[in-house]
Design a protein around this motif. Structure first.
Motif, PDB file in Angstrom:
ATOM      1  N   PRO A  23       0.804  -1.225   0.000  1.00 39.36           N
ATOM      2  CA  PRO A  23       0.000   0.000   0.000  1.00 39.36           C
ATOM      3  C   PRO A  23       0.835   1.272   0.000  1.00 39.36           C
ATOM      4  CG  PRO A  23      -0.891  -1.580   1.554  1.00 39.36           C
ATOM      5  CD  PRO A  23       0.431  -2.120   1.113  1.00 39.36           C
ATOM      6  N   PHE A  24       1.986   1.249   0.704  1.00 40.07           N
ATOM      7  CA  PHE A  24       2.832   2.445   0.730  1.00 40.07           C
ATOM      8  C   PHE A  24       3.230   2.850  -0.681  1.00 40.07           C
ATOM      9  CE2 PHE A  24       6.941   4.560   0.797  1.00 40.07           C
ATOM     10  CZ  PHE A  24       6.745   5.551   1.750  1.00 40.07           C
ATOM     11  N   TRP A  25       3.731   1.889  -1.453  1.00 38.45           N
ATOM     12  CA  TRP A  25       4.187   2.198  -2.809  1.00 38.45           C
ATOM     13  C   TRP A  25       3.026   2.429  -3.763  1.00 38.45           C
ATOM     14  CZ3 TRP A  25       9.020   3.416  -4.277  1.00 38.45           C
ATOM     15  CH2 TRP A  25      10.029   3.215  -3.314  1.00 38.45           C
ATOM     16  N   PHE A 343      13.950  -2.224  10.323  1.00 37.43           N
ATOM     17  CA  PHE A 343      13.636  -1.655   9.014  1.00 37.43           C
ATOM     18  C   PHE A 343      12.179  -1.244   8.816  1.00 37.43           C
ATOM     19  CE2 PHE A 343      17.655  -3.828   8.012  1.00 37.43           C
ATOM     20  CZ  PHE A 343      18.322  -2.791   7.357  1.00 37.43           C
ATOM     21  N   PRO A 344      11.185  -1.993   9.259  1.00 41.80           N
ATOM     22  CA  PRO A 344       9.801  -1.581   9.020  1.00 41.80           C
ATOM     23  C   PRO A 344       9.450  -0.308   9.777  1.00 41.80           C
ATOM     24  CG  PRO A 344       9.918  -3.928   9.538  1.00 41.80           C
ATOM     25  CD  PRO A 344      11.258  -3.344   9.873  1.00 41.80           C
ATOM     26  N   ASP A 345       8.585   0.509   9.159  1.00 45.94           N
ATOM     27  CA  ASP A 345       8.113   1.739   9.774  1.00 45.94           C
ATOM     28  C   ASP A 345       6.631   1.563  10.104  1.00 45.94           C
ATOM     29  OD1 ASP A 345       7.341   4.249  10.549  1.00 45.94           O
ATOM     30  OD2 ASP A 345       8.006   5.267   8.729  1.00 45.94           O
ATOM     31  N   PRO A 346       6.290   1.283  11.357  1.00 42.55           N
ATOM     32  CA  PRO A 346       4.893   1.015  11.701  1.00 42.55           C
ATOM     33  C   PRO A 346       3.990   2.238  11.569  1.00 42.55           C
ATOM     34  CG  PRO A 346       6.241   1.141  13.692  1.00 42.55           C
ATOM     35  CD  PRO A 346       7.192   1.177  12.536  1.00 42.55           C
ATOM     36  N   GLU A 347       4.588   3.439  11.540  1.00 36.55           N
ATOM     37  CA  GLU A 347       3.765   4.644  11.482  1.00 36.55           C
ATOM     38  C   GLU A 347       3.284   4.937  10.065  1.00 36.55           C
ATOM     39  OE1 GLU A 347       3.858   9.369  12.784  1.00 36.55           O
ATOM     40  OE2 GLU A 347       5.535   8.041  13.283  1.00 36.55           O
ATOM     41  N   TYR A 348       4.195   4.886   9.095  1.00 36.49           N
ATOM     42  CA  TYR A 348       3.844   5.266   7.726  1.00 36.49           C
ATOM     43  C   TYR A 348       3.837   4.093   6.750  1.00 36.49           C
ATOM     44  CZ  TYR A 348       4.370  10.160   9.101  1.00 36.49           C
ATOM     45  OH  TYR A 348       4.221  11.382   9.707  1.00 36.49           O
ATOM     46  N   GLY A 350       5.995   0.812   4.723  1.00 42.36           N
ATOM     47  CA  GLY A 350       7.243   0.734   3.974  1.00 42.36           C
ATOM     48  C   GLY A 350       8.420   0.481   4.896  1.00 42.36           C
ATOM     49  N   TRP A 351       9.576   0.314   4.292  1.00 42.58           N
ATOM     50  CA  TRP A 351      10.802   0.048   5.046  1.00 42.58           C
ATOM     51  C   TRP A 351      11.804   1.164   4.866  1.00 42.58           C
ATOM     52  CZ3 TRP A 351      12.994  -5.614   5.115  1.00 42.58           C
ATOM     53  CH2 TRP A 351      12.048  -6.473   5.702  1.00 42.58           C
ATOM     54  N   PHE A 352      12.501   1.480   5.963  1.00 45.02           N
ATOM     55  CA  PHE A 352      13.682   2.326   5.852  1.00 45.02           C
ATOM     56  C   PHE A 352      14.749   1.567   5.070  1.00 45.02           C
ATOM     57  CE2 PHE A 352      11.778   3.705   9.978  1.00 45.02           C
ATOM     58  CZ  PHE A 352      11.417   4.980   9.575  1.00 45.02           C
ATOM     59  N   GLY A 353      15.691   2.300   4.521  1.00 39.69           N
ATOM     60  CA  GLY A 353      16.691   1.652   3.697  1.00 39.69           C
ATOM     61  C   GLY A 353      18.093   1.659   4.247  1.00 39.69           C
ATOM     62  N   TYR A 354      18.432   2.702   5.009  1.00 38.82           N
ATOM     63  CA  TYR A 354      19.831   2.915   5.359  1.00 38.82           C
ATOM     64  C   TYR A 354      19.980   3.175   6.861  1.00 38.82           C
ATOM     65  CZ  TYR A 354      20.045   3.572   0.330  1.00 38.82           C
ATOM     66  OH  TYR A 354      19.931   3.395  -1.037  1.00 38.82           O
ATOM     67  N   LEU A 365      14.518   8.281   4.328  1.00 34.80           N
ATOM     68  CA  LEU A 365      13.912   8.026   3.026  1.00 34.80           C
ATOM     69  C   LEU A 365      13.449   6.578   2.884  1.00 34.80           C
ATOM     70  CD1 LEU A 365      15.952   6.292   0.958  1.00 34.80           C
ATOM     71  CD2 LEU A 365      17.156   8.459   0.862  1.00 34.80           C
ATOM     72  N   LYS A 366      12.381   6.407   2.131  1.00 31.34           N
ATOM     73  CA  LYS A 366      11.850   5.076   1.827  1.00 31.34           C
ATOM     74  C   LYS A 366      12.188   4.650   0.405  1.00 31.34           C
ATOM     75  CE  LYS A 366       9.667   4.593   5.761  1.00 31.34           C
ATOM     76  NZ  LYS A 366       8.226   4.869   5.840  1.00 31.34           N
ATOM     77  N   GLY A 367      12.576   5.607  -0.425  1.00 31.14           N
ATOM     78  CA  GLY A 367      12.935   5.293  -1.797  1.00 31.14           C
ATOM     79  C   GLY A 367      13.874   6.345  -2.344  1.00 31.14           C
ATOM     80  N   GLY A 368      14.687   5.950  -3.305  1.00 31.23           N
ATOM     81  CA  GLY A 368      15.618   6.871  -3.954  1.00 31.23           C
ATOM     82  C   GLY A 368      15.963   6.318  -5.323  1.00 31.23           C
ATOM     83  N   MET A 369      17.043   6.784  -5.904  1.00 33.58           N
ATOM     84  CA  MET A 369      17.421   6.307  -7.230  1.00 33.58           C
ATOM     85  C   MET A 369      17.984   4.890  -7.204  1.00 33.58           C
ATOM     86  SD  MET A 369      16.460   8.608  -9.320  1.00 33.58           S
ATOM     87  CE  MET A 369      17.320   8.499 -10.883  1.00 33.58           C
ATOM     88  N   TRP A 370      18.215   4.349  -5.997  1.00 36.73           N
ATOM     89  CA  TRP A 370      18.731   2.984  -5.869  1.00 36.73           C
ATOM     90  C   TRP A 370      17.797   2.080  -5.078  1.00 36.73           C
ATOM     91  CZ3 TRP A 370      22.722   2.315  -9.002  1.00 36.73           C
ATOM     92  CH2 TRP A 370      23.506   3.426  -9.328  1.00 36.73           C
ATOM     93  N   LYS A 371      16.833   2.658  -4.407  1.00 32.33           N
ATOM     94  CA  LYS A 371      15.901   1.875  -3.578  1.00 32.33           C
ATOM     95  C   LYS A 371      14.493   2.076  -4.094  1.00 32.33           C
ATOM     96  CE  LYS A 371      14.286   1.106   1.172  1.00 32.33           C
ATOM     97  NZ  LYS A 371      12.841   1.096   0.854  1.00 32.33           N
ATOM     98  N   GLY A 372      13.845   0.991  -4.470  1.00 30.24           N
ATOM     99  CA  GLY A 372      12.494   1.099  -4.999  1.00 30.24           C
ATOM    100  C   GLY A 372      11.611  -0.038  -4.527  1.00 30.24           C
ATOM    101  N   PHE A 373      10.591  -0.309  -5.307  1.00 28.75           N
ATOM    102  CA  PHE A 373       9.592  -1.331  -4.993  1.00 28.75           C
ATOM    103  C   PHE A 373      10.075  -2.665  -5.540  1.00 28.75           C
ATOM    104  CE2 PHE A 373       5.371  -3.363  -5.986  1.00 28.75           C
ATOM    105  CZ  PHE A 373       4.963  -3.524  -4.678  1.00 28.75           C
ATOM    106  N   PHE A 374      11.044  -3.289  -4.822  1.00 27.43           N
ATOM    107  CA  PHE A 374      11.592  -4.532  -5.333  1.00 27.43           C
ATOM    108  C   PHE A 374      12.082  -5.459  -4.229  1.00 27.43           C
ATOM    109  CE2 PHE A 374      15.095  -7.018  -7.351  1.00 27.43           C
ATOM    110  CZ  PHE A 374      14.313  -7.764  -8.219  1.00 27.43           C
ATOM    111  N   HIS A 375      13.249  -5.198  -3.655  1.00 23.81           N
ATOM    112  CA  HIS A 375      13.853  -6.169  -2.741  1.00 23.81           C
ATOM    113  C   HIS A 375      12.946  -6.495  -1.552  1.00 23.81           C
ATOM    114  CE1 HIS A 375      17.821  -6.770  -4.462  1.00 23.81           C
ATOM    115  NE2 HIS A 375      17.884  -5.485  -4.709  1.00 23.81           N
TER     116      HIS A 375
END
Length: 392
Positions: A23-25, A343-348, A350-354, A365-375
């Motif tokens: 749902p986040f993505w 890694f999971p964010d119970p408030e919003y 999605g997962w944190f990445g770093y 951030l939850k997404g960037g030019m290297w982190k997306g809707f995949f792994h």
């Protein structure tokens, strides 16, 4: 693992995938003005950069189409896949058949890399979309792009080398791994072709007979052109999460071929990587390790990133499924507990990445030019699916 624990875990992975990550993505990433998917999402899902990573478009196309094909034919998943597919076909390809790496919000080309990974993710996305829709154009483009990738890899000079080959030749594990996994996905949609067996056989040979080094107890990322070890920073670098991801693809091929001889070396890849990568001080998986304990030069070496942990979760669960060895159940519990604690964010959602080495947040951030809707969704789906099989 006891049946009660398997049931509990399956519910955890189901809930995290379908109630939080997807749902986040789905709610925040789609660009309803220009098409495609925004990749750079802040913690709450707001867009902080409108440039788009084309390799993440291919990955997201694959993920939405895979969920539609393998889980449930939900209209919103197919609609998201079609939305991204249209953008890729309109803005993703250059005139030479290769793909752009990054484009602007409206699809104007920004960057084109010499690496072929964007193309491989385009292949799997287009192939899975073709499975979902029967779209012949998508399948033909997937096959043509795959053949282009193979042609470039087989013919030196088609891709500009990173270093002067007359000075030092090298081969990379990530190329063999990506060709193995890409071929496995394309085979699901495309008519049979002897080329697929050729590529897979070569990838398996490189991974199991060269990059996997039993004497060293490691899976190397870079070797010399003749398969020799390089006493350089790159030659000594290990990436434990990547090696475990690769092992999972080898195990998939064992199932495809009904060839149990592929399982023991895949398990060794996991053993070596977990032993070298698990952080005994803070928990979690180190990003990079120097095999000789020399100073790492990549400054993110001790960070905890989302994707190695996600891939390790599935690889460890798969290792337990195939071997029945309780040590993998223990390893999986360690990885699961640390991953889901950080890694999971119970408030919003999605997962944190770093994360920092101690698990503290480096960036929200939850997404960037290297982190997306995949792994993350891929690993959650695979674990949820595998846990279901283990309950039968």
């Amino acid at each position: 693992m006891m049946r009660e624990r398997l049931l509990e875990l399956r519910e955890i992975y189901r809930r995290e995938l379908f109630d939080c990550v997807v749902p986040f993505w789905l709610n925040h990433s789609l660009d309803h003005v220009n098409g495609g998917q925004f990749n750079s999402l802040d913690r709450d899902g707001s867009v902080f950069d409108t440039d788009k990573s084309m390799w993440l478009q291919g990955r997201a196309l694959w993920m939405f189409a895979k969920l539609y094909n393998e889980v449930e034919q939900r209209p919103e998943w197919l609609a998201a896949a079609r939305h991204i597919y249209d953008f890729i076909m309109r803005c993703g390809f250059d005139n030479d058949g290769r793909m752009f790496f990054a484009v602007t919000a409206d699809g104007a080309p920004l960057r084109k890399r010499r690496y072929l990974f964007t193309e491989t993710f385009g292949v799997i996305g287009l192939a899975e979309y073709a499975r979902a829709t029967g779209d012949a154009t998508a399948l033909h483009r997937a096959i043509d792009t795959y053949r282009l990738v193979v042609d470039h890899l087989r013919n030196p000079g088609r891709v500009e080398p990173k270093i002067f080959p007359q000075t030092r030749r090298a081969r990379a594990h990530n190329v063999s791994m990506i060709m193995l996994s890409t071929t496995q996905e394309l085979r699901l949609a495309a008519p049979p072709d002897p080329l697929y067996a050729e590529v897979v056989n070569d990838a398996l040979d490189q991974i199991l007979n060269h990059f996997l080094d039993h004497d060293a107890g490691a899976v190397f990322e870079v070797l010399g052109g003749n398969g020799e070890r390089l006493d350089t920073v790159d030659g000594r670098r290990l990436t434990p999460g990547h090696a475990m991801e690769s092992a999972a693809f080898v195990m998939h091929e064992a199932v495809e071929r009904a060839d149990d001889s592929l399982i023991p070396p895949a398990l060794k890849m996991i053993d070596y990587s977990y032993e070298r990568g698990w952080d005994e001080q803070y928990g979690g998986l180190l990003y990079f390790v120097d095999i000789d304990g020399k100073p790492p030069t990549r400054l993110e070496w001790d960070m905890k990133l989302w994707w190695p942990h996600a891939e390790a979760l599935y690889a460890l669960l798969l290792a337990y499924r195939f071997s029945g060895d309780e040590k993998y159940a223990r390893f999986f519990k360690q990885m699961h507990d640390w991953t889901f604690d950080h890694f999971p964010d119970p408030e919003y959602g999605g997962w944190f990445g770093y994360l920092h080495r101690d698990g503290g947040l480096s960036t929200p951030l939850k997404g960037g030019m290297w982190k997306g809707f995949f792994h993350t969704p891929r690993a959650l789906w695979l674990c949820w699916q595998l846990l279901g099989e283990m309950l039968v």
